[in-house]
Design an enzyme around this catalytic site. Structure first.
Site, PDB file in Angstrom:
ATOM      1  N   CYS A   1       0.792  -1.285  -0.040  1.00  0.00           N
ATOM      2  CA  CYS A   1       0.000   0.073  -0.114  1.00  0.00           C
ATOM      3  C   CYS A   1       1.041   1.469   0.046  1.00  0.00           C
ATOM      4  CB  CYS A   1      -0.835   0.086   1.396  1.00  0.00           C
ATOM      5  SG  CYS A   1      -2.270  -1.210   0.929  1.00  0.00           S
TER       6      CYS A   1
ATOM      7  N   LYS B   1       0.594   3.472  -3.270  1.00  0.00           N
ATOM      8  CA  LYS B   1      -0.319   4.024  -3.333  1.00  0.00           C
ATOM      9  C   LYS B   1      -0.058   5.501  -3.848  1.00  0.00           C
ATOM     10  CE  LYS B   1      -4.914   3.855  -0.965  1.00  0.00           C
ATOM     11  NZ  LYS B   1      -5.417   3.681   0.366  1.00  0.00           N
TER      12      LYS B   1
ATOM     13  N   ASP C   1     -14.724   6.653   1.279  1.00  0.00           N
ATOM     14  CA  ASP C   1     -14.928   5.423   2.237  1.00  0.00           C
ATOM     15  C   ASP C   1     -14.101   4.252   1.661  1.00  0.00           C
ATOM     16  OD1 ASP C   1     -16.812   4.949   4.272  1.00  0.00           O
ATOM     17  OD2 ASP C   1     -17.815   6.303   3.269  1.00  0.00           O
TER      18      ASP C   1
END
Ligand code: CO
Ligand code: CO
Ligand code: CO
Length: 352
Positions: free
Chosen positions: A19, A22, A51
């Site tokens: 991650c 990202k 979200d």
């Protein structure tokens, strides 16, 4: 000569890691900001609120929860990489309080340079976690790539009235967080050959753990808001919750667990690039007590792969929920703070 399964070091086949690869939150918001918003009335949760997954209403008591996550490897073992990718992708569905049902593979693979058995092991690892979650693998899509990339798109189901977002935290709620932070630091050390095996084992144990039990427990306890902590780090995802809920969050740093070895490695300079991006993106909206060490402050911005759930729940239900989560699995959950009234001048998140 193709590299074989026996001597593959998967992190050599990636420039980013998990991650931490990202895109930076600021860049992303700028790019997405001017795009037209969806007018579909059945789209209950879309791009706008940061979200974890989209929620699309099918009928009055049924909605689809859709999410996708993929990344370059952050560990060297293909089976573990697959397990982590699956746990990480499923986590967005668990954060929304939904039940994941189907999965699709996304694969980028240097098929001319790396033995196909490596990909087989990645998918085998992923499948083991999908089986644990009770999710059916229904297909996928693969492209030839210079780097290894793997992830999944997950579809879940939820009663739209019970979908959990990051926007429901109320003043007075307690905040529970279900995993230690610092895996981004360990993963960076793995890539540069600086992590010892015990640290790597601890980080892998955390990243491969499903947020399934924690999600089920929080639903029983009447969760108000939830998000999983991934690439934007604990503070990045916490400030998203604060913003979406119109509140402030106060965190107690002594209650936040860290992966063994991560503080030391951080002090030795093993920091993922995403960590500084996160600090740049979120430093303006958070306030960190000067008494907190530099290394611990770094960990608060450390991009997590397959991180824990950050759960806002009524104070009176918090201790019971914490015991349930830690009892259901060998989780390292703790109550890390509370929700306070938001106002325009106060930081979204305070850590002391
Ligand atoms: Co998420
Ligand atoms: Co995600
Ligand atoms: Co296709």
């Amino acid at each position: 000569m193709k590299q074989s399964l026996e001597n593959v070091r998967l992190t050599e086949w990636a420039t980013g890691a998990g991650c931490a690869a990202k895109m930076c939150s600021r860049d992303l918001s700028e790019i997405l900001a001017s795009l037209p918003k969806s007018q579909d009335p059945n789209l209950l949760v879309g791009l706008e609120t940061s979200d974890d997954a989209g929620v699309y209403k099918i009928s009055d008591d049924l909605a689809l929860v859709d999410t996708v996550d993929f990344f370059p490897p952050m560990v060297d073992d293909p089976f573990h990489f697959g397990q982590i990718a699956a746990a990480n992708a499923l986590s967005d569905v668990y954060a929304m309080g939904a039940r994941p049902v189907t999965a699709l593979n996304l694969v980028g693979f240097p098929v001319d340079d790396l033995d196909g058995q490596v990909l087989q092991e990645i998918i085998r690892g992923s499948k083991s976690k999908l089986d644990e979650a009770g999710v059916a693998l229904v297909g996928g899509h693969s492209i030839v790539d210079k780097e290894v990339k793997y992830g999944l798109s997950i579809t879940g189901l939820v009663d739209p009235a019970k979908a959990v977002t990051n926007g429901g935290a109320k003043t007075g709620d307690s905040l529970i967080f279900t995993k230690p932070i610092g895996v981004g630091i360990i993963n960076t050390a793995v890539k540069r050959g600086g992590a010892d095996p015990a640290m790597v084992t601890a980080a892998i144990a955390s990243m491969t753990q499903l947020n399934k039990a924690a999600s089920e427990c929080m639903l029983d306890a009447g969760v108000q808001a939830c998000t999983d902590v991934t690439g934007f780090g604990l503070l990045g995802h916490a400030q998203e919750m604060a913003k979406a809920s119109g509140v402030s969050l106060e965190l107690d740093h002594t209650a936040i667990f860290t992966v063994p070895g991560s503080l030391e490695l951080c002090a030795d300079g093993f920091k993922p690039g995403g960590l500084e991006n996160n600090r740049l993106s979120f430093a303006d909206v958070v306030n960190i007590s000067p008494e907190i060490s530099g290394a611990f402050e770094d960990l608060l911005f450390d991009p997590q792969t397959s991180g824990g759930l950050l759960i806002a729940v009524a104070e009176k239900a918090a201790v019971g929920l914490l015991e349930k989560i830690n009892g259901a699995q060998e989780m390292q959950a703790s109550i890390i703070g509370r929700v306070t009234p938001g106002n325009d001048c106060a930081p979204l998140v305070t850590v002391s």
